[in-house]
Design a protein around this motif. Structure first.
Motif, PDB file in Angstrom:
ATOM      1  N   LYS A 206       0.877  -1.020  -0.090  1.00 41.80           N
ATOM      2  CA  LYS A 206      -0.128   0.050  -0.157  1.00 41.80           C
ATOM      3  C   LYS A 206       0.864   1.245   0.077  1.00 41.80           C
ATOM      4  CE  LYS A 206      -3.898  -2.333   2.265  1.00 41.80           C
ATOM      5  NZ  LYS A 206      -4.671  -2.165   3.534  1.00 41.80           N
ATOM      6  N   LYS A 207       2.171   1.160   0.581  1.00 45.55           N
ATOM      7  CA  LYS A 207       2.907   2.383   0.425  1.00 45.55           C
ATOM      8  C   LYS A 207       3.715   2.482  -0.752  1.00 45.55           C
ATOM      9  CE  LYS A 207       3.371   2.257   5.642  1.00 45.55           C
ATOM     10  NZ  LYS A 207       4.377   2.145   6.766  1.00 45.55           N
ATOM     11  N   GLY A 208       3.788   1.769  -1.838  1.00 49.85           N
ATOM     12  CA  GLY A 208       4.281   1.721  -2.913  1.00 49.85           C
ATOM     13  C   GLY A 208       5.687   0.915  -3.169  1.00 49.85           C
ATOM     14  N   VAL A 209       5.697   0.181  -1.977  1.00 47.89           N
ATOM     15  CA  VAL A 209       7.054  -0.504  -1.733  1.00 47.89           C
ATOM     16  C   VAL A 209       7.152  -1.682  -2.251  1.00 47.89           C
ATOM     17  CG1 VAL A 209       8.973  -1.040  -0.106  1.00 47.89           C
ATOM     18  CG2 VAL A 209       7.918   0.746   0.151  1.00 47.89           C
ATOM     19  N   LYS A 210       7.983  -2.234  -3.170  1.00 44.41           N
ATOM     20  CA  LYS A 210       8.006  -3.621  -3.823  1.00 44.41           C
ATOM     21  C   LYS A 210       8.382  -4.420  -2.702  1.00 44.41           C
ATOM     22  CE  LYS A 210       9.071  -5.753  -8.126  1.00 44.41           C
ATOM     23  NZ  LYS A 210       9.829  -5.770  -9.210  1.00 44.41           N
ATOM     24  N   ARG A 211       7.639  -5.597  -2.500  1.00 45.29           N
ATOM     25  CA  ARG A 211       8.057  -6.686  -1.385  1.00 45.29           C
ATOM     26  C   ARG A 211       8.836  -7.705  -2.213  1.00 45.29           C
ATOM     27  NH1 ARG A 211       2.669  -8.291   1.503  1.00 45.29           N
ATOM     28  NH2 ARG A 211       4.349  -9.370   2.915  1.00 45.29           N
ATOM     29  N   THR A 212       9.991  -7.976  -1.775  1.00 45.52           N
ATOM     30  CA  THR A 212      11.030  -8.917  -2.437  1.00 45.52           C
ATOM     31  C   THR A 212      11.383  -9.950  -1.473  1.00 45.52           C
ATOM     32  OG1 THR A 212      12.694  -7.601  -1.827  1.00 45.52           O
ATOM     33  CG2 THR A 212      11.699  -7.244  -3.944  1.00 45.52           C
ATOM     34  N   LEU A 213      11.955 -11.101  -1.884  1.00 43.57           N
ATOM     35  CA  LEU A 213      12.665 -11.983  -1.126  1.00 43.57           C
ATOM     36  C   LEU A 213      14.042 -11.527  -1.001  1.00 43.57           C
ATOM     37  CD1 LEU A 213      10.949 -15.439  -2.638  1.00 43.57           C
ATOM     38  CD2 LEU A 213      10.581 -14.375  -0.474  1.00 43.57           C
ATOM     39  N   ASP A 214      14.437 -11.380   0.087  1.00 46.60           N
ATOM     40  CA  ASP A 214      15.886 -10.872   0.367  1.00 46.60           C
ATOM     41  C   ASP A 214      16.710 -11.968   1.179  1.00 46.60           C
ATOM     42  OD1 ASP A 214      15.375  -8.499  -0.944  1.00 46.60           O
ATOM     43  OD2 ASP A 214      14.174  -7.589   0.939  1.00 46.60           O
ATOM     44  N   VAL A 215      18.099 -12.196   0.899  1.00 44.71           N
ATOM     45  CA  VAL A 215      18.862 -13.005   1.644  1.00 44.71           C
ATOM     46  C   VAL A 215      19.552 -12.123   2.802  1.00 44.71           C
ATOM     47  CG1 VAL A 215      20.981 -14.492   1.561  1.00 44.71           C
ATOM     48  CG2 VAL A 215      19.241 -14.448  -0.291  1.00 44.71           C
ATOM     49  N   ILE A 216      19.355 -12.553   3.971  1.00 49.31           N
ATOM     50  CA  ILE A 216      20.212 -12.048   5.051  1.00 49.31           C
ATOM     51  C   ILE A 216      21.792 -12.297   5.044  1.00 49.31           C
ATOM     52  CG2 ILE A 216      20.345 -12.155   7.678  1.00 49.31           C
ATOM     53  CD1 ILE A 216      17.586 -13.018   7.987  1.00 49.31           C
ATOM     54  N   PRO A 217      22.546 -11.502   5.013  1.00 46.12           N
ATOM     55  CA  PRO A 217      24.036 -11.541   4.574  1.00 46.12           C
ATOM     56  C   PRO A 217      24.589 -12.917   5.488  1.00 46.12           C
ATOM     57  CG  PRO A 217      23.604  -9.321   4.641  1.00 46.12           C
ATOM     58  CD  PRO A 217      22.187 -10.102   5.067  1.00 46.12           C
ATOM     59  N   ASP A 218      24.515 -12.717   6.726  1.00 45.64           N
ATOM     60  CA  ASP A 218      25.352 -13.802   7.603  1.00 45.64           C
ATOM     61  C   ASP A 218      24.381 -15.129   7.673  1.00 45.64           C
ATOM     62  OD1 ASP A 218      27.193 -11.749   8.198  1.00 45.64           O
ATOM     63  OD2 ASP A 218      25.857 -11.101   9.805  1.00 45.64           O
ATOM     64  N   LYS A 219      23.193 -15.244   7.044  1.00 52.16           N
ATOM     65  CA  LYS A 219      22.483 -16.431   7.164  1.00 52.16           C
ATOM     66  C   LYS A 219      21.984 -16.830   5.669  1.00 52.16           C
ATOM     67  CE  LYS A 219      21.068 -15.553  12.083  1.00 52.16           C
ATOM     68  NZ  LYS A 219      20.181 -15.408  13.036  1.00 52.16           N
ATOM     69  N   PRO A 220      22.544 -17.179   4.800  1.00 49.29           N
ATOM     70  CA  PRO A 220      21.960 -17.507   3.507  1.00 49.29           C
ATOM     71  C   PRO A 220      21.580 -18.762   3.629  1.00 49.29           C
ATOM     72  CG  PRO A 220      24.292 -17.971   3.752  1.00 49.29           C
ATOM     73  CD  PRO A 220      23.993 -17.282   4.932  1.00 49.29           C
ATOM     74  N   PRO A 221      20.231 -19.002   2.907  1.00 51.54           N
ATOM     75  CA  PRO A 221      19.475 -20.068   3.018  1.00 51.54           C
ATOM     76  C   PRO A 221      20.060 -21.254   2.129  1.00 51.54           C
ATOM     77  CG  PRO A 221      18.410 -18.652   1.464  1.00 51.54           C
ATOM     78  CD  PRO A 221      19.556 -18.055   2.211  1.00 51.54           C
ATOM     79  N   ILE A 222      19.952 -22.430   2.357  1.00 53.05           N
ATOM     80  CA  ILE A 222      20.424 -23.686   1.777  1.00 53.05           C
ATOM     81  C   ILE A 222      19.506 -24.178   0.672  1.00 53.05           C
ATOM     82  CG2 ILE A 222      21.734 -25.799   1.901  1.00 53.05           C
ATOM     83  CD1 ILE A 222      22.989 -23.549   3.393  1.00 53.05           C
ATOM     84  N   GLY A 223      19.937 -24.226  -0.596  1.00 46.95           N
ATOM     85  CA  GLY A 223      19.235 -24.893  -1.546  1.00 46.95           C
ATOM     86  C   GLY A 223      19.716 -26.011  -2.107  1.00 46.95           C
ATOM     87  N   ILE A 224      19.045 -26.650  -2.881  1.00 46.72           N
ATOM     88  CA  ILE A 224      19.441 -27.849  -3.641  1.00 46.72           C
ATOM     89  C   ILE A 224      19.800 -27.537  -5.357  1.00 46.72           C
ATOM     90  CG2 ILE A 224      18.889 -30.352  -4.081  1.00 46.72           C
ATOM     91  CD1 ILE A 224      17.122 -30.202  -1.688  1.00 46.72           C
ATOM     92  N   GLU A 225      20.791 -28.060  -5.589  1.00 47.16           N
ATOM     93  CA  GLU A 225      20.791 -27.958  -7.214  1.00 47.16           C
ATOM     94  C   GLU A 225      20.228 -29.329  -8.035  1.00 47.16           C
ATOM     95  OE1 GLU A 225      24.848 -27.855 -10.452  1.00 47.16           O
ATOM     96  OE2 GLU A 225      24.896 -27.220  -8.340  1.00 47.16           O
TER      97      GLU A 225
END
Length: 232
Positions: A206-225
């Motif tokens: 509502k405030k015009g801010v785009k909501r994104t998925l962001d990575v916390i620098p010290d806690k990157p999520p683990i993914g699977i290749e």
């Protein structure tokens, strides 16, 4: 009308045994009353002898044609409780349209202890639309259940594999040749891995801010290749 079916029930002494029984439910005419059908189970001694067990009868109601089951097979099914609140499961009520369905799917989150509550007969799978698979042992399904699941996939059933170890556990199992990909390795995800998702799917609040998925620098999520299968 009363319809009676029988089946043998061999019971090992001192052991608990589960039996699956299919009922034929007659289709009623439109607006026919009552709308429910009562089901009753009875256990008799061999040769049609005395009645040994009678838990009483219970009413059942035909599931509407627009509804299907959504089954979750997971070691921790409580993690999937949010599915019941999704609008894809139960749409927002429309006070002006009473004919609008109130629920598209019936979500089942069974606790998997000694057995998996899936049917063995292939025709009993037709009311299941989606099956979530998260970390359970494929060997916990009986051979008949495994065959019924394979038939269901060929008929258009949707199997959703989730969880970091699920693909590995299914490799070499009865579902192995049907998997669209296999796990190669795990790796830390970077902001660049989310650029495509953020660029297409992010919404503006509502405030015009785009909501994104962001990575916390010290806690990157683990993914699977993943490596796609030949026809994946």
């Amino acid at each position: 009308f009363r319809l009676v079916f029988t089946r043998p029930a061999p019971l090992p002494k001192g052991q608990t045994k589960h039996f699956e029984f299919l009922y034929y439910i007659p289709r009623r005419f439109d607006n026919q009353q009552p709308t429910s059908v009562r089901l009753q189970n009875k256990l008799y001694a061999r040769g049609g002898g005395r009645e040994i067990f009678n838990p009483g009868d219970e009413p059942t109601t035909r599931m509407p044609a627009h509804q299907f089951h959504l089954m979750v097979l997971a070691n921790d099914p409580d993690r999937y409780g949010y599915i019941k609140r999704l609008e894809t499961i139960s749409p927002i009520d429309d006070a002006l349209d009473e004919s609008m369905p109130t629920q598209f799917y019936r979500v089942s989150l069974p606790k998997l202890e000694k057995r998996v509550p899936l049917p063995t007969h292939p025709l009993a799978w037709t009311s299941i639309a989606f099956l979530f698979w998260d970390g359970i042992d494929p060997g916990s399904l009986t051979p008949d259940q495994q065959e019924g699941l394979i038939d269901w996939l060929h008929w258009g059933g949707q199997l959703i594999v989730n969880g970091p170890d699920s693909l590995d556990s299914l490799r070499g199992s009865f579902l192995g040749e049907y998997l669209p990909a296999e796990k190669v390795t795990t790796k830390e995800l970077t902001p660049a891995n989310f650029d495509e998702l953020n660029g297409f799917w992010s919404l503006v609040d509502k405030k015009g801010v785009k909501r994104t998925l962001d990575v916390i620098p010290d806690k990157p999520p683990i993914g699977i290749e993943l490596k796609l299968a030949g026809d994946g």
